[in-house]
Write a protein that holds these residues in place. Structure first.
Motif, PDB file in Angstrom:
ATOM      1  N   ALA A  16      30.674  18.299 -17.920  1.00 52.09           N
ATOM      2  CA  ALA A  16      29.334  18.891 -17.791  1.00 52.09           C
ATOM      3  C   ALA A  16      28.892  18.781 -16.338  1.00 52.09           C
ATOM      4  O   ALA A  16      28.635  17.702 -15.841  1.00 52.09           O
ATOM      5  CB  ALA A  16      28.350  18.170 -18.697  1.00 52.09           C
ATOM      6  N   LYS A  17      28.819  19.904 -15.664  1.00 52.64           N
ATOM      7  CA  LYS A  17      28.433  19.901 -14.254  1.00 52.64           C
ATOM      8  C   LYS A  17      26.924  20.058 -14.128  1.00 52.64           C
ATOM      9  O   LYS A  17      26.414  21.140 -13.911  1.00 52.64           O
ATOM     10  CB  LYS A  17      29.169  20.998 -13.512  1.00 52.64           C
ATOM     11  CG  LYS A  17      30.652  20.743 -13.435  1.00 52.64           C
ATOM     12  CD  LYS A  17      31.332  21.675 -12.494  1.00 52.64           C
ATOM     13  CE  LYS A  17      32.789  21.292 -12.392  1.00 52.64           C
ATOM     14  NZ  LYS A  17      33.472  21.982 -11.345  1.00 52.64           N
ATOM     15  N   LYS A  18      26.214  18.935 -14.279  1.00 45.45           N
ATOM     16  CA  LYS A  18      24.757  18.943 -14.184  1.00 45.45           C
ATOM     17  C   LYS A  18      24.279  18.828 -12.752  1.00 45.45           C
ATOM     18  O   LYS A  18      23.118  19.058 -12.466  1.00 45.45           O
ATOM     19  CB  LYS A  18      24.173  17.786 -15.002  1.00 45.45           C
ATOM     20  CG  LYS A  18      24.409  17.911 -16.483  1.00 45.45           C
ATOM     21  CD  LYS A  18      23.750  16.764 -17.207  1.00 45.45           C
ATOM     22  CE  LYS A  18      23.957  16.853 -18.699  1.00 45.45           C
ATOM     23  NZ  LYS A  18      23.291  15.750 -19.405  1.00 45.45           N
ATOM     24  N   GLY A  19      25.148  18.419 -11.839  1.00 44.34           N
ATOM     25  CA  GLY A  19      24.781  18.267 -10.447  1.00 44.34           C
ATOM     26  C   GLY A  19      24.274  16.872 -10.138  1.00 44.34           C
ATOM     27  O   GLY A  19      24.260  15.993 -11.001  1.00 44.34           O
ATOM     28  N   CYS A  20      23.857  16.683  -8.883  1.00 47.30           N
ATOM     29  CA  CYS A  20      23.305  15.400  -8.454  1.00 47.30           C
ATOM     30  C   CYS A  20      22.371  15.624  -7.276  1.00 47.30           C
ATOM     31  O   CYS A  20      22.331  16.699  -6.687  1.00 47.30           O
ATOM     32  CB  CYS A  20      24.419  14.427  -8.072  1.00 47.30           C
ATOM     33  SG  CYS A  20      25.340  14.874  -6.598  1.00 47.30           S
ATOM     34  N   VAL A  21      21.614  14.602  -6.970  1.00 45.33           N
ATOM     35  CA  VAL A  21      20.730  14.618  -5.809  1.00 45.33           C
ATOM     36  C   VAL A  21      21.144  13.442  -4.939  1.00 45.33           C
ATOM     37  O   VAL A  21      21.266  12.319  -5.416  1.00 45.33           O
ATOM     38  CB  VAL A  21      19.245  14.469  -6.229  1.00 45.33           C
ATOM     39  CG1 VAL A  21      18.350  14.425  -5.008  1.00 45.33           C
ATOM     40  CG2 VAL A  21      18.830  15.601  -7.148  1.00 45.33           C
TER      41      VAL A  21
END
Length: 96
Positions: free
Chosen positions: A67-72
Motif C-alpha cells: 500500500a503506497k500511502k506515502g510519507c512526510v
C-alpha cells in the motif's frame, strides 16, 4: 533549523493510524491516533509545529509495502523522534 532531505525524520501515516496495533506499525498511543490519517493532515501538523517538510506520495511503509500511502519528511529538530511523533499526534487529534 532547515530542512535537509538526508537528515530528515520520516513520518508514515501508519504511525498515527488508530486501527493499527503497535506491532503493525502504530508508534503513538491510541489517544494520539486518528482513523485513516492522510498526508495532508500530517503535513498540516508539521506546519502547525513550524517545521519544514516535504511530501512523498508514492512511498510505501516497509511493514505495509503493497500500500503506497506515502510519507512526510520533516526537518530534524532538537527533540527526539518519539517526542515529535507525540506532538504531531496531538495536532492530528486536535485538528481532526
Amino acid at each position: 533549523m532547515t530542512y535537509d532531505k538526508d537528515n530528515a525524520i520520516v513520518l508514515w501515516p501508519e504511525y498515527f493510524e488508530s486501527d493499527r496495533k503497535r506491532s503493525e506499525g502504530r508508534r503513538v498511543p491510541k489517544e494520539l491516533s486518528v482513523k485513516e490519517p492522510s498526508l495532508d493532515i500530517i503535513a498540516k501538523a508539521a506546519a502547525i509545529l513550524d517545521l519544514e517538510y516535504e511530501i512523498f506520495e508514492n512511498a510505501a511503509y516497509p511493514g505495509n509495502w503493497c500500500a503506497k500511502k506515502g510519507c512526510v519528511r520533516v526537518e530534524k529538530g532538537k527533540i527526539k523522534k518519539s517526542e515529535l511523533l507525540a506532538k504531531v499526534g496531538q495536532c492530528l487529534v486536535d485538528n481532526q
